[in-house]
Design an enzyme around this catalytic site. Structure first.
Site, mmCIF file in Angstrom:
data_model
loop_
_atom_site.group_PDB
_atom_site.id
_atom_site.type_symbol
_atom_site.label_atom_id
_atom_site.label_comp_id
_atom_site.label_asym_id
_atom_site.label_seq_id
_atom_site.Cartn_x
_atom_site.Cartn_y
_atom_site.Cartn_z
ATOM 1 N N ARG A 161 -19.320 -3.553 56.193
ATOM 2 C CA ARG A 161 -20.036 -4.283 57.265
ATOM 3 C C ARG A 161 -19.471 -3.950 58.653
ATOM 4 O O ARG A 161 -19.422 -4.801 59.533
ATOM 5 C CB ARG A 161 -19.976 -5.799 57.037
ATOM 6 C CG ARG A 161 -20.649 -6.280 55.747
ATOM 7 C CD ARG A 161 -22.140 -5.991 55.737
ATOM 8 N NE ARG A 161 -22.820 -6.664 54.645
ATOM 9 C CZ ARG A 161 -23.044 -6.145 53.431
ATOM 10 N NH1 ARG A 161 -22.615 -4.916 53.138
ATOM 11 N NH2 ARG A 161 -23.713 -6.818 52.523
ATOM 12 N N SER A 235 -26.308 -13.192 54.505
ATOM 13 C CA SER A 235 -24.923 -13.692 54.403
ATOM 14 C C SER A 235 -24.414 -14.033 55.788
ATOM 15 O O SER A 235 -24.417 -13.180 56.679
ATOM 16 C CB SER A 235 -24.009 -12.616 53.816
ATOM 17 O OG SER A 235 -24.434 -12.245 52.538
ATOM 18 N N GLU A 331 -20.371 -12.569 59.544
ATOM 19 C CA GLU A 331 -21.026 -11.264 59.494
ATOM 20 C C GLU A 331 -22.115 -11.212 60.569
ATOM 21 O O GLU A 331 -22.376 -10.184 61.185
ATOM 22 C CB GLU A 331 -21.662 -11.048 58.110
ATOM 23 C CG GLU A 331 -22.346 -9.697 58.018
ATOM 24 C CD GLU A 331 -23.376 -9.604 56.913
ATOM 25 O OE1 GLU A 331 -22.975 -9.561 55.744
ATOM 26 O OE2 GLU A 331 -24.571 -9.530 57.233
HETATM 27 P P1 FAD Z 1 -30.797 -7.204 64.733
HETATM 28 O O1 FAD Z 1 -30.499 -8.519 64.133
HETATM 29 O O2 FAD Z 1 -31.941 -7.110 65.660
HETATM 30 O O3 FAD Z 1 -29.493 -6.674 65.481
HETATM 31 C C1 FAD Z 1 -28.223 -6.734 64.864
HETATM 32 C C2 FAD Z 1 -27.171 -6.171 65.823
HETATM 33 O O4 FAD Z 1 -27.394 -4.786 66.037
HETATM 34 C C3 FAD Z 1 -27.234 -6.808 67.223
HETATM 35 O O5 FAD Z 1 -25.920 -6.828 67.728
HETATM 36 C C4 FAD Z 1 -28.088 -5.846 68.020
HETATM 37 O O6 FAD Z 1 -27.814 -5.879 69.409
HETATM 38 C C5 FAD Z 1 -27.695 -4.504 67.414
HETATM 39 N N1 FAD Z 1 -28.779 -3.515 67.392
HETATM 40 C C6 FAD Z 1 -29.956 -3.623 66.716
HETATM 41 N N2 FAD Z 1 -30.667 -2.482 66.847
HETATM 42 C C7 FAD Z 1 -29.939 -1.666 67.628
HETATM 43 C C8 FAD Z 1 -30.141 -0.345 68.118
HETATM 44 N N3 FAD Z 1 -31.240 0.352 67.855
HETATM 45 N N4 FAD Z 1 -29.180 0.190 68.898
HETATM 46 C C9 FAD Z 1 -28.043 -0.501 69.192
HETATM 47 N N5 FAD Z 1 -27.800 -1.740 68.759
HETATM 48 C C10 FAD Z 1 -28.734 -2.315 67.973
HETATM 49 N N6 FAD Z 1 -27.447 -6.998 55.466
HETATM 50 C C11 FAD Z 1 -26.813 -6.206 54.566
HETATM 51 O O7 FAD Z 1 -25.982 -5.349 54.939
HETATM 52 N N7 FAD Z 1 -27.063 -6.319 53.236
HETATM 53 C C12 FAD Z 1 -27.950 -7.221 52.742
HETATM 54 O O8 FAD Z 1 -28.147 -7.294 51.522
HETATM 55 C C13 FAD Z 1 -28.625 -8.068 53.657
HETATM 56 N N8 FAD Z 1 -29.506 -9.002 53.215
HETATM 57 C C14 FAD Z 1 -30.139 -9.812 54.094
HETATM 58 C C15 FAD Z 1 -31.052 -10.758 53.605
HETATM 59 C C16 FAD Z 1 -31.730 -11.599 54.463
HETATM 60 C C17 FAD Z 1 -32.711 -12.610 53.920
HETATM 61 C C18 FAD Z 1 -31.508 -11.486 55.874
HETATM 62 C C19 FAD Z 1 -32.273 -12.368 56.834
HETATM 63 C C20 FAD Z 1 -30.605 -10.556 56.373
HETATM 64 C C21 FAD Z 1 -29.896 -9.711 55.482
HETATM 65 N N9 FAD Z 1 -28.964 -8.759 55.946
HETATM 66 C C22 FAD Z 1 -28.339 -7.919 55.046
HETATM 67 C C23 FAD Z 1 -28.626 -8.650 57.372
HETATM 68 C C24 FAD Z 1 -29.628 -7.793 58.187
HETATM 69 O O9 FAD Z 1 -30.848 -7.634 57.509
HETATM 70 C C25 FAD Z 1 -29.062 -6.408 58.506
HETATM 71 O O10 FAD Z 1 -27.855 -6.542 59.225
HETATM 72 C C26 FAD Z 1 -30.024 -5.558 59.318
HETATM 73 O O11 FAD Z 1 -29.550 -4.244 59.420
HETATM 74 C C27 FAD Z 1 -30.267 -6.107 60.726
HETATM 75 O O12 FAD Z 1 -31.323 -5.365 61.301
HETATM 76 P P2 FAD Z 1 -32.103 -5.893 62.547
HETATM 77 O O13 FAD Z 1 -32.989 -4.804 63.024
HETATM 78 O O14 FAD Z 1 -32.764 -7.185 62.246
HETATM 79 O O15 FAD Z 1 -30.913 -6.111 63.579
HETATM 80 N N1 EPU Z 2 -21.412 -16.725 44.049
HETATM 81 C C1 EPU Z 2 -21.172 -18.049 43.746
HETATM 82 N N2 EPU Z 2 -21.873 -18.998 44.440
HETATM 83 C C2 EPU Z 2 -22.766 -18.685 45.401
HETATM 84 C C3 EPU Z 2 -23.003 -17.324 45.720
HETATM 85 C C4 EPU Z 2 -22.299 -16.348 45.026
HETATM 86 O O1 EPU Z 2 -20.373 -18.370 42.882
HETATM 87 O O2 EPU Z 2 -23.365 -19.607 45.971
HETATM 88 C C5 EPU Z 2 -20.717 -15.691 43.249
HETATM 89 C C6 EPU Z 2 -21.701 -14.965 42.309
HETATM 90 O O3 EPU Z 2 -21.861 -15.658 41.109
HETATM 91 C C7 EPU Z 2 -21.015 -13.634 42.115
HETATM 92 C C8 EPU Z 2 -20.338 -13.395 43.473
HETATM 93 O O4 EPU Z 2 -20.223 -14.676 44.117
HETATM 94 O O5 EPU Z 2 -20.021 -13.729 41.148
HETATM 95 C C9 EPU Z 2 -21.114 -12.426 44.366
HETATM 96 O O6 EPU Z 2 -22.421 -12.937 44.586
HETATM 97 P P1 EPU Z 2 -23.676 -11.985 44.907
HETATM 98 O O7 EPU Z 2 -23.763 -10.886 43.898
HETATM 99 O O8 EPU Z 2 -24.848 -12.855 45.111
HETATM 100 O O9 EPU Z 2 -23.313 -11.261 46.256
HETATM 101 P P2 EPU Z 2 -22.585 -11.764 47.566
HETATM 102 O O10 EPU Z 2 -21.182 -11.265 47.561
HETATM 103 O O11 EPU Z 2 -22.772 -13.232 47.752
HETATM 104 C C10 EPU Z 2 -23.116 -9.588 48.857
HETATM 105 C C11 EPU Z 2 -23.584 -9.213 50.209
HETATM 106 C C12 EPU Z 2 -25.098 -9.330 50.302
HETATM 107 C C13 EPU Z 2 -25.701 -8.391 49.278
HETATM 108 C C14 EPU Z 2 -25.199 -8.794 47.886
HETATM 109 C C15 EPU Z 2 -25.668 -7.842 46.810
HETATM 110 C C16 EPU Z 2 -21.831 -9.653 51.798
HETATM 111 C C17 EPU Z 2 -21.317 -10.538 52.878
HETATM 112 N N3 EPU Z 2 -22.965 -10.033 51.230
HETATM 113 O O12 EPU Z 2 -23.400 -10.981 48.672
HETATM 114 O O13 EPU Z 2 -25.505 -8.918 51.603
HETATM 115 O O14 EPU Z 2 -27.114 -8.442 49.310
HETATM 116 O O15 EPU Z 2 -23.755 -8.776 47.878
HETATM 117 O O16 EPU Z 2 -24.975 -6.635 46.896
HETATM 118 O O17 EPU Z 2 -21.218 -8.631 51.494
HETATM 119 C C18 EPU Z 2 -25.922 -9.682 53.807
HETATM 120 O O18 EPU Z 2 -25.027 -8.909 54.167
HETATM 121 O O19 EPU Z 2 -26.585 -10.382 54.622
HETATM 122 C C19 EPU Z 2 -26.227 -9.795 52.390
HETATM 123 C C20 EPU Z 2 -27.157 -10.618 51.904
#
Ligand code: FAD
Ligand code: EPU
Length: 335
Positions: A161, A235, A331
């Site tokens: 991240r 997250s 994050e």
């Molecule tokens: P924004 O929120 O618009 O911007 C994020 C940051 O980047 C800000 O600081 C912004 O200024 C900067 N920025 C954006 N675009 C640019 C650009 N072109 N140039 C320079 N700076 C820029 N993230 C994960 O890693 N893994 C996941 O599994 C994951 N799951 C998610 C699930 C949900 C339901 C949600 C809501 C979010 C999740 N995220 C996850 C977080 C998010 O989707 C990612 O971080 C994504 O890359 C953000 O993209 P965005 O375009 O919305 O960025």
């Molecule tokens: N867990 C719990 N309780 C909860 C949530 C999770 O006990 O409420 C336990 C699960 O049972 C599992 C472990 O925590 O043993 C990990 O959970 P999960 O696989 O759901 O993933 P996570 O660590 O909670 C991370 C990323 C997610 C990504 C998933 C899948 C981070 C901060 N988050 O979540 O990314 O989608 O793994 O790879 O690394 C994001 O960055 O926004 C994001 C959603």
């Protein structure tokens, strides 16, 4: 066209209502360049899909929403292909397009909200894959000079991240396109337990990249709130990376705690597990709280302020520190 006093609620998935003094979108480098050169040194915020930000106050400056499109094959051979996408492309649509063409490597990253341009910012990751695994290069507009600079993988300094754009180059560049090296003979990565279980449940033993994408989509939909229905930014905290001794002491009290190996002999803990153990999962305070299915996700049920969500996150951080001796770090980008 520059708008004044723009409500940013439609432009962030937390659904927080704050005002930007000035707001414009841009769909080309030329427009971006013009907007920057006319901005008279105002504070600038680049937004993609707004899915990783928490607004806690009005933004006194210029917000620029990236809508640069594009999908080009830069080079290819029998095994691999380099695909370049405009920073304003929607990430999940880009993933689906690559899968349709048979290009593998990002199927595990299906359904992550946001734009292609933000994907390197925090080296997005899920289900055993991070974009650094397939990243080739990116182009970025240098705000100070208006020049376009290219970054290769090592220059991006990717980590969990993390990237150079969140650290020493924060606020200095606008990413305008990103290139990925994808495989024409994809190696399937179903090592993440939840994917294996999902594939087993639907009776698939030799999955295609489309099957992996479908499995990831099903898993994500089952526990992560859909931002169109409940405001959130995924997250809220990173999973903490701690010394082995810290993990060992937690394992002594909770032998089933999820603990993963990390670099340099360290351990990664599951923040969602810690927050659940501390009793926060599903906690609701008026119109915001901790999601009931995933304790790592803070939610806005409608009308909460960013400051309220931030205060909740501060209380969680303090509680996890006192109960487990572990520091949680946001994050989400707090603005
Ligand atoms: P924004 O929120 O618009 O911007 C994020 C940051 O980047 C800000 O600081 C912004 O200024 C900067 N920025 C954006 N675009 C640019 C650009 N072109 N140039 C320079 N700076 C820029 N993230 C994960 O890693 N893994 C996941 O599994 C994951 N799951 C998610 C699930 C949900 C339901 C949600 C809501 C979010 C999740 N995220 C996850 C977080 C998010 O989707 C990612 O971080 C994504 O890359 C953000 O993209 P965005 O375009 O919305 O960025
Ligand atoms: N867990 C719990 N309780 C909860 C949530 C999770 O006990 O409420 C336990 C699960 O049972 C599992 C472990 O925590 O043993 C990990 O959970 P999960 O696989 O759901 O993933 P996570 O660590 O909670 C991370 C990323 C997610 C990504 C998933 C899948 C981070 C901060 N988050 O979540 O990314 O989608 O793994 O790879 O690394 C994001 O960055 O926004 C994001 C959603």
């Amino acid at each position: 066209m520059i708008k004044e006093n723009q409500d940013l609620q439609p432009f962030n998935t937390f659904g927080i209502s704050v005002k930007a003094d000035l707001f414009s979108s841009f769909d080309s480098v030329e427009t971006l360049d013009r907007l920057i050169k006319n901005s008279n040194g105002l504070p600038l915020l680049i937004l993609g899909g707004g899915s990783n930000v928490l607004f806690t106050r009005d933004y006194h400056g210029l917000v620029l929403k990236n809508e640069i499109k594009g999908f080009d094959i830069i080079s290819e051979n029998n095994d691999s292909v380099i695909v370049r996408a405009g920073a304003g492309e929607i990430w999940h649509e880009f993933v689906l397009k690559c899968i349709d063409k048979g290009f593998g490597g990002i199927e595990n990253l299906s359904l992550i909200p946001g734009s292609v341009g933000a994907s390197p910012m925090q080296n997005i990751g899920a289900y055993g894959v991070e974009i650094k695994d397939v990243f080739h290069s990116l182009s970025a507009y240098h705000l100070a000079t208006g020049e376009i600079h290219t970054f290769d993988k090592s220059q991006c300094e990717f980590g969990y991240r993390e990237s150079v754009f969140k650290r020493k180059l924060q606020g200095k560049y606008v990413i305008i396109d990103v290139s990925f090296e994808l495989s024409k003979n994809p190696k399937i990565n179903s090592s993440y337990g939840a994917i294996e279980n999902e594939l087993k449940a639907i009776g698939i033993s030799s999955p295609s990249i489309k099957d992996i994408s479908n499995a990831v989509t099903a898993i994500r939909s089952s526990k992560l709130p859909d931002p169109k229905k409940i405001g959130n930014a995924g997250s809220f905290f990173k999973n903490p990376v701690v010394e082995k001794e810290v993990a060992d002491s937690i394992l002594k009290d909770y032998p089933n705690a999820p603990v993963y190996p990390a670099d340099n002999g360290k351990r990664k803990l599951a923040a969602g597990w810690l927050i659940e153990q501390a009793g926060w999962k599903g906690k609701t305070l008026e119109n915001y709280g901790v999601h009931k299915l995933q304790a790592l996700v803070l939610v806005n049920y409608g009308g909460a302020t960013g400051q309220e969500v931030l205060d909740l996150s501060t209380s969680i951080i303090a509680d996890i520190k006192s109960k487990f001796g572990v520091d949680l770090e946001s994050e989400v980008n707090i603005l």
